[in-house]
Design an enzyme around this catalytic site. Sequence first.
Site, mmCIF file in Angstrom:
data_model
loop_
_atom_site.group_PDB
_atom_site.id
_atom_site.type_symbol
_atom_site.label_atom_id
_atom_site.label_comp_id
_atom_site.label_asym_id
_atom_site.label_seq_id
_atom_site.Cartn_x
_atom_site.Cartn_y
_atom_site.Cartn_z
ATOM 1 N N LEU A 614 0.823 -1.209 0.000
ATOM 2 C CA LEU A 614 0.000 0.000 0.000
ATOM 3 C C LEU A 614 0.856 1.257 0.000
ATOM 4 O O LEU A 614 0.577 2.209 -0.707
ATOM 5 C CB LEU A 614 -0.921 0.022 1.228
ATOM 6 C CG LEU A 614 -2.038 -1.012 1.276
ATOM 7 C CD1 LEU A 614 -2.746 -0.945 2.613
ATOM 8 C CD2 LEU A 614 -3.025 -0.772 0.144
ATOM 9 N N LYS A 636 1.773 -3.522 8.875
ATOM 10 C CA LYS A 636 2.963 -2.687 8.755
ATOM 11 C C LYS A 636 4.204 -3.493 9.086
ATOM 12 O O LYS A 636 4.329 -4.050 10.162
ATOM 13 C CB LYS A 636 2.821 -1.515 9.706
ATOM 14 C CG LYS A 636 4.037 -0.649 9.780
ATOM 15 C CD LYS A 636 3.746 0.585 10.583
ATOM 16 C CE LYS A 636 2.687 1.423 9.901
ATOM 17 N NZ LYS A 636 2.368 2.631 10.672
ATOM 18 N N ASP A 735 7.478 11.116 12.695
ATOM 19 C CA ASP A 735 7.345 11.199 11.245
ATOM 20 C C ASP A 735 5.970 11.736 10.847
ATOM 21 O O ASP A 735 5.177 11.041 10.229
ATOM 22 C CB ASP A 735 7.594 9.795 10.653
ATOM 23 C CG ASP A 735 7.815 9.838 9.151
ATOM 24 O OD1 ASP A 735 7.974 10.948 8.606
ATOM 25 O OD2 ASP A 735 7.813 8.765 8.533
#
Length: 888
Positions: A614, A636, A735
């Site tokens: 993705l 993830k 992030d």
Amino acid sequence: MEFLTLVTAILFGLLSSSRLITAQVVDDHAILLEIAKEFSLSSWNVNQSDFCSWPGVGCSSNQSMVERLDLSRHGLQGNVTLISELRALKWLDLSSNNFHGSIPQAFGNLSLLEVLDLSFNKFESSVPVELGRLKNLRSLNLSNNYLSGVIPDELEGLEKLQEFQIYTNRLNGSIPRWVGNLTNLRSFTAYENGLSGNIPDNLGSVSELQLLNLHSNQLEGPVPESIFAMEKLEVLVLTQNKLTGSIPPSVGNCKGLSSIRIGNNELIGNIPREIGNITGLTYFEADNNNLSGEIVSEFAQCSNLTLLNLASNGFSGIIPPEFGQLSNLQELILSGNSLFGEIPITVLTCKNLNKLDLSSNRLNGTIPQEICSTSRLQYLLLSQNFVRGEIPHEIGNCIKLLELQMGSNYMTGSIPPEIGHMKNLQIALNLSFNHLRGLLPQELGRLDKLVALDLSNNQLSGNIPAALKGMLSLIEVDFSNNQLTGPIPTFVPFQKSPNSSFFGNKALCGEPLSPSCGNSNGSGNVNYHHKVSYRIILAVIGSGLAVFASVTVVVLLYMMRERQEEAAKGGVTADDETTGKPVIIAGNVFIENLRQAIDFDAAVKATMKESNKLSIGTFSTVYRADMPSGMILSVKKLRSMDRTLIHHQSKMIREVERLSKLTHANLIRPIGFIIYEDVALLLHQYYPNGTLAEFLHESSKKHEYKPDWPTRLSIAIGVAEGLAFLHHVAIIHLDISSGNVLLDSNFNPLVGEIEISKLLDPSRGTASISAVAGSFGYIPPEYAYTMQVTAPGNVYSYGVVLLEILTTRLPVDEEFGEGVDLVKWVQGAPLRGETPEQILDAKLSTVSFAWRKEMLAALKVALLCTDSTPAKRPKMKKVVEMLQEITE
Ligand SMILES: *[C@@H]1O[C@H](CO)[C@@H](O)[C@H](O)[C@H]1NC(C)=O
Ligand SMILES: *[C@@H]1O[C@H](CO)[C@@H](O)[C@H](O)[C@H]1NC(C)=O
Ligand SMILES: *[C@@H]1O[C@H](CO)[C@@H](O)[C@H](O)[C@H]1NC(C)=O
Ligand SMILES: *[C@@H]1O[C@H](CO)[C@@H](O)[C@H](O)[C@H]1NC(C)=O
Ligand SMILES: *[C@@H]1O[C@H](CO)[C@@H](O)[C@H](O)[C@H]1NC(C)=O
Ligand SMILES: *[C@@H]1O[C@H](CO)[C@@H](O)[C@H](O)[C@H]1NC(C)=O
Ligand SMILES: *[C@@H]1O[C@H](CO)[C@@H](O)[C@H](O)[C@H]1NC(C)=O
Ligand SMILES: *[C@@H]1O[C@H](CO)[C@@H](O)[C@H](O)[C@H]1NC(C)=O
Ligand SMILES: *[C@@H]1O[C@H](CO)[C@@H](O)[C@H](O)[C@H]1NC(C)=O
């Protein structure tokens, strides 16, 4: 008569005993009901009388008594004493909860208990002596609590103990001798305590000890021979103690040893040659001791050796050329010894060598032409030796090098132009304190990722070539004490350097040494000065990321060790070659009612297919995983894990689990995790509406462009709220970017990548992580200098996201011009004579007067957030307030 009495007595006895049993049956049910109430256990259907089928409950074969109770990982607290009334318990797992207070003495009454796991709780005070009555105990795990006092002698009675884990507590006193008398002991871990005294010299003498981990205590005295006596040891970790004496040669008897870590002690003597008998050795770490003698060539027989670290000892002699046979060697760290002779060519050709650190020795050979004939090398550290001769032209083959340290040697000749081929050089190029002469090669200018260049204290001559302006990432330079002449090129990193970086040369002139070179055209310099090229900052941060990535090797090694420990602990073995399927070492789903729907194997498999990908983030890659149950997950895959921060897997798991409990409507929390091999997967809900970045910038794909300011503003507020909440619980995001904000079906934003922020918590400050700072375009300017991730830094990154929302422009775009990012572009509008309206997305701002007004107000907030002075930026909470006021 007598007979009758006897019969009656027998009958009565039977009756009463069966009554007793019946009473017990009722009891166990009743006790479970009380337990359910005490711990608010919603997963137990208390109306259902068949308690044996309740989750985590296991009964005797006749279904009448509770023999197994697994309440691990439920976030429980309350009075655990109740449990001690389940008298038939053989197996009790209360690990990973929030239990506190003392371990109940009453547990000593659970005389049938074989397995007791109380680890990962907050139990405090001393280990109750009553546990010594658990004669049937095979496995006792009290690790990761706040237990204090000594390991009680009363536990001596635990003769059947095979696994004894008491690591990460506050225990003191010494390791009792009775541990050495446990004939079945296979695994003993007591690391991270305050244990002192000697390691008992009978430890392991009668058992088949496989795993011994006692690191980070205050242990003294020798490494006892006894631990090698039964020859079954696989993992030995004694790092960070005060151990003295020498390494017993009998270590060589343990053919199954894979990992020896005895660094940071006070060990003396030679490394026994018998080390070569341990052919399966993969990891040998004995740095920071007082070991001496030669580095034994027998290490070369350990063909699986991956890391050898003997730094900071008293070794002398040469580096054995036989090390060239170590085809699996990745790190050879021999710095801080007294080694002399050549840098063996054979070692340089080890095909997996990644790091070679020979600094601070007495090496007096030359740099061989074979250098980097295998191109894996990333770190070549040779400073502070007596290396002679010229830098070979072949240095240009070192295209993977990140750091080259050759300072303080006796090298002669000139700097070869091939040095410019080392395009990946980032951390440092240091050739200082040598005898290099000749001109600076123009090709240095091609090292556009290099951050630190030190050529000081040589005899280099001629001009500093203007081509060095190609070194876009430079922040530290030192040309001092050479024979350089002419003007210092006008280049920000040069002019920003202290003038001492140019001292001691024959005839250098211009900034920062002198205002100009006489007739100069240097008036332009001053202006340029202030235009700190943002590109430079980006590049520096980029380099930081590379540094981070390169710790992977160590991490992999570390994970490998963890796996061996797991295996040695009698857990899952790491091999399943027959099926070719990766073996899942650990995994959990935190949300009870999703457990059925999630299939670990399917999740792992999904990450192996390119088509499921993705997105690719700074720290992770995200895959879509379709479960057999029909559920869709977002999985993830963590790219690398920092060894020091994730001290061990269990801590990481605990961290993830904690995060899973962070509930906020604008945060994505993990719903589970899987660990296999050296990979960690985090499981999340799947959000089909994609990311904010896609919503803003890829309108053609998933979303039609709709001029809808209210939606955008509510997204902006949602993201701000999520971040404000994170800051409130003292988590700094690592992030922040529009790519890490996901949108649910109602366009409610959810901030992701939070685990990374927690797992790689920069506040715990390690060198490898301090340089990590997020995605290009979102990085606050101060990170380049402070290398410190902060809350105001987060506010800056959020400001960039807000600007994206307002302008529908990317954070970095060629269109802005050389070295200009979105923030600089917006800030530069007044100078360019543009009005704020020209900055805003006109498709939105021209729709209505009201929208335009709100957008201008939001722009004001974005500018506050992106102020170049961190202290002037508002707090996240204030940002939320300001944005909410916009619509009021
Ligand atoms: C259990 O029984 C009680 C009282 O009969 C009832 O209120 C409750 O809803 C029941 N719970 C479940 C899970 O069936
Ligand atoms: C059920 O089994 C347990 C042990 O497994 C035993 O102690 C108990 O006596 C049994 N009860 C009955 C009613 O058979
Ligand atoms: C915990 O439960 C036990 C009985 O199981 C009881 O004796 C004790 O008083 C309780 N402790 C507290 C602090 O409530
Ligand atoms: C253990 O059991 C004995 C006998 O049933 C009882 O007297 C004692 O109080 C129990 N100990 C604890 C600490 O509960
Ligand atoms: C506690 O130790 C046992 C035995 O080594 C192990 O099987 C178990 O997984 C450990 N518990 C936790 C939560 O790590
Ligand atoms: C250990 O075992 C030895 C030999 O059986 C015995 O003499 C000694 O007393 C025991 N030590 C302890 C502390 O139990
Ligand atoms: C063990 O190592 C010693 C010293 O290197 C050597 O002499 C001996 O032959 C080795 N033994 C085995 C079984 O390999
Ligand atoms: C080296 O590692 C491989 C893979 O783990 C293993 O199959 C092999 O047996 C090991 N070699 C030795 C000598 O232990
Ligand atoms: C290097 O040093 C060693 C030990 O001091 C000495 O024996 C040897 O001759 C030196 N080699 C060279 C090439 O200078």
